[in-house]
Design an enzyme around this catalytic site. Structure first.
Site, PDB file in Angstrom:
ATOM      1  N   GLU A  63       0.817  -1.220   0.000  1.00  0.00           N
ATOM      2  CA  GLU A  63       0.000   0.000   0.000  1.00  0.00           C
ATOM      3  C   GLU A  63       0.850   1.269   0.000  1.00  0.00           C
ATOM      4  OE1 GLU A  63      -2.685  -1.149  -0.596  1.00  0.00           O
ATOM      5  OE2 GLU A  63      -3.121  -2.908   0.632  1.00  0.00           O
ATOM      6  N   ARG A 103       5.435   7.998  -7.290  1.00  0.00           N
ATOM      7  CA  ARG A 103       4.563   7.844  -8.457  1.00  0.00           C
ATOM      8  C   ARG A 103       4.118   9.209  -8.955  1.00  0.00           C
ATOM      9  NH1 ARG A 103      -1.471   5.381  -8.834  1.00  0.00           N
ATOM     10  NH2 ARG A 103      -1.704   6.550  -6.918  1.00  0.00           N
ATOM     11  N   GLY A 152     -12.300   3.364 -19.123  1.00  0.00           N
ATOM     12  CA  GLY A 152     -13.702   3.748 -19.183  1.00  0.00           C
ATOM     13  C   GLY A 152     -14.184   4.150 -20.559  1.00  0.00           C
ATOM     14  N   ASP A 201      -1.423  -1.088 -10.314  1.00  0.00           N
ATOM     15  CA  ASP A 201      -1.630  -2.503 -10.031  1.00  0.00           C
ATOM     16  C   ASP A 201      -1.552  -3.270 -11.346  1.00  0.00           C
ATOM     17  OD1 ASP A 201      -2.014  -2.421  -7.263  1.00  0.00           O
ATOM     18  OD2 ASP A 201      -4.151  -2.000  -7.457  1.00  0.00           O
ATOM     19  N   TRP A 207      -0.601   5.086  -0.473  1.00  0.00           N
ATOM     20  CA  TRP A 207      -1.209   5.473  -1.744  1.00  0.00           C
ATOM     21  C   TRP A 207      -2.720   5.309  -1.683  1.00  0.00           C
ATOM     22  CZ3 TRP A 207      -0.622   2.117  -6.774  1.00  0.00           C
ATOM     23  CH2 TRP A 207      -1.061   0.812  -6.546  1.00  0.00           C
ATOM     24  N   ASP A 264      -5.084  -6.429   2.979  1.00  0.00           N
ATOM     25  CA  ASP A 264      -6.247  -6.581   2.105  1.00  0.00           C
ATOM     26  C   ASP A 264      -7.557  -6.536   2.879  1.00  0.00           C
ATOM     27  OD1 ASP A 264      -4.954  -7.464  -0.653  1.00  0.00           O
ATOM     28  OD2 ASP A 264      -3.901  -8.504   0.951  1.00  0.00           O
TER      29      ASP A 264
END
Length: 517
Positions: free
Chosen positions: A181, A227, A244, A320, A372, A440
């Protein structure tokens, strides 16, 4: 210089349900992401291309890709996919026949790749890419805990065991890690240095938005790379991104007769029953457009940042891995075209290790608490919604460490310096503890994504730990061994985990443990 970083992770799912949450999640991601993404990298490697991207693979995912139960389950899943495609192809409607033909080709190709390259485990697949220097591998701690909230002893143990797990699987100990994470708290860099970690990922805001270079953290030589959100969010953000687009295959719409996905996105507000049929040719046009847009975005960002700092800039985009294929069907196709198009546009690409070696390292940063997740703080893993899990984790960790410490003291009757014998009961206690504190579970609760499953999983592993610890503490050694063996039969991941390598308790770690209660 441009670096693409992918983070591959799923929690331990084997033998914990199939549908709608459980092993199905693993098999969908395996078929839609891990098979095609590694195929993309193999094709590029065959052309002599090296140092294409930085790939994080968590130990818990690597364990599942090598696990015999999961490998057998994956083979069955692929066969079932092909059967569903046959069923669709035999239906009377033309749309079903087209869908069935397309899915049959895809399932047949996936079965061929799996049976020829993956049938005996994922380690060989990934090692080929590592050895060819196609990728830089990032490691991580066992079972993906949110490290800032973890007792320092267990944090150090989980990380060192995770790096050892990578060495055992791939003959390679990663120099860099993807911290679960991207979670960080001051002092963790000291543990990273002690474990041999030279660089790790954080989110851009942790570096106050200046991600044009890696930054040594506090007084250490450990470098944090951030990032770049402007570039990363172009592809995928909490609100928008390429997947999308109207022409891409819709993730959420299923054909209920076959379980296949027949529709394109069509529009964000279009209900499933009114979505248009998927058209691969339309999707291919959109991929071309988004490849060109991304290359242009990276070029503009590199130029603007280089002008701002008065020298060469670094841009790091991170995602991811499961975005590419599982969530975004066309993602692997886009990825392959981007990795070809960036060098053709004169943009240098490389790995995080390359960036460090080539001097993309700036002034030290006094890095603060960050992640993040939502708000770029710890709220997803420590907020009001998950306080029950925070307390559960603290109690389970304390129980495990106290029980192991006392049992070690009570049973060490040899001379000073005598080797400590391995105790499988202790190993299983730590295994269940790490499965309990997986990040998780809190994420799934905070995001209301299969929250019930997540809480059940955390409490199941906590129960296993408690009953083993209770037997140990009460001197029922045979009961403890039987319980540990039973739980290990259910969750036998990380067989090399060795509790003897758990650091001894110090005054500092004792103080931390008291502060978390």
């Amino acid at each position: 210089m441009f670096c693409l970083v992918l983070h591959s992770h799923l929690p331990w799912l084997a033998n914990h349900g199939r549908w709608p949450v459980g092993e199905e999640w693993l098999y969908q991601s395996w078929a839609a992401t891990y098979l095609p993404v590694t195929a993309v990298l193999r094709r590029l490697a065959a052309e002599g291309r090296t140092r294409l991207l930085t790939l994080g693979v968590t130990p818990v995912l690597a364990a599942q890709l090598d696990d015999p139960h999961c490998l057998n389950g994956m083979h069955h899943w692929l066969g079932n996919w092909q059967l569903r495609a046959h069923e669709a192809a035999g239906m009377p409607s033309a749309s079903h026949r087209d869908l069935g033909a397309r899915e049959h080709r895809a399932s047949a190709a996936a079965l061929d790749v799996f049976e020829t390259r993956w049938r005996h485990g994922g380690s060989a697949v990934l090692r080929e890419l590592i050895d060819a220097e196609t990728i830089e591998l990032l490691g991580g701690p066992l079972a993906h805990p949110f490290q800032p909230l973890l007792d320092p002893r267990l944090r150090a143990f989980s990380l060192s065991e995770g790096l050892a797990d990578a060495e055992a699987r791939w003959g390679h100990t990663p120099a860099g890690i993807w911290a679960p994470e991207c979670g960080y708290t001051p002092g963790m860099e000291i543990g990273y240095a002690a474990a041999g970690v030279s660089h790790f990922m954080v989110d851009g805001p942790a570096l106050r938005g200046d991600t044009t270079a890696g930054r040594p953290v506090w007084d250490s030589d450990v470098v944090a790379f951030g990032r770049d959100l402007e570039v990363s969010y172009r592809v995928w953000s909490p609100k928008t991104g390429y997947p999308g687009h109207a022409a891409y295959r819709d993730f959420h719409t299923y054909d209920h007769d076959t379980g296949l996905k027949p529709a394109r996105v069509t529009g964000r507000t279009v209900p499933s029953e009114k979505k248009a049929p998927y058209d691969p040719e339309l999707a291919a046009v959109a991929v071309d457009q988004h490849v060109a847009d991304f290359v242009d975005t990276v070029r503009r960002r590199l130029r603007s940042e280089s002008e701002r700092i008065g020298g060469p800039a670094l841009v790091v985009a991170a995602f991811d891995t499961e975005l590419f294929g599982h969530w975004w069907h066309e993602g692997p196709q886009w990825l392959e075209q981007v990795l070809r198009a960036l060098p053709e546009a004169g943009i240098e690409i490389g790995t995080l290790a390359d960036a460090r070696a080539r001097g993309y390292v700036g002034a030290p940063v006094e890095l603060q608490d960050s992640s993040w997740g939502s708000g770029k703080d710890w709220r997803v893993w420590a907020g009001d919604q998950v306080q029950d899990l925070v307390q559960l984790n603290a109690e389970v960790v304390q129980t495990a460490l106290d029980t192991i410490d006392k049992d070690r003291d009570a049973n060490h009757h040899g001379f000073e310096g005598d080797p400590e014998l391995r105790k499988r009961v202790h190993d299983q206690m730590l295994r269940e503890t790490l499965l309990t504190v997986s990040s998780d579970w809190a994420f799934m609760v905070s995001k209301d994504s299969a929250a019930g499953y997540a809480r059940d999983r955390a409490h199941k592993h906590a129960h296993a730990l408690r009953e083993i610890a209770d037997a140990v503490a009460s001197g029922r050694d045979e009961v403890a061994r039987r319980l540990a063996d039973g739980w290990n039969a259910a969750d036998g991941l990380f067989p090399a985990l060795d509790a003897r390598r758990l650091p001894v308790r110090s005054a500092e770690t004792a103080a931390f443990a008291g502060s978390t209660q």
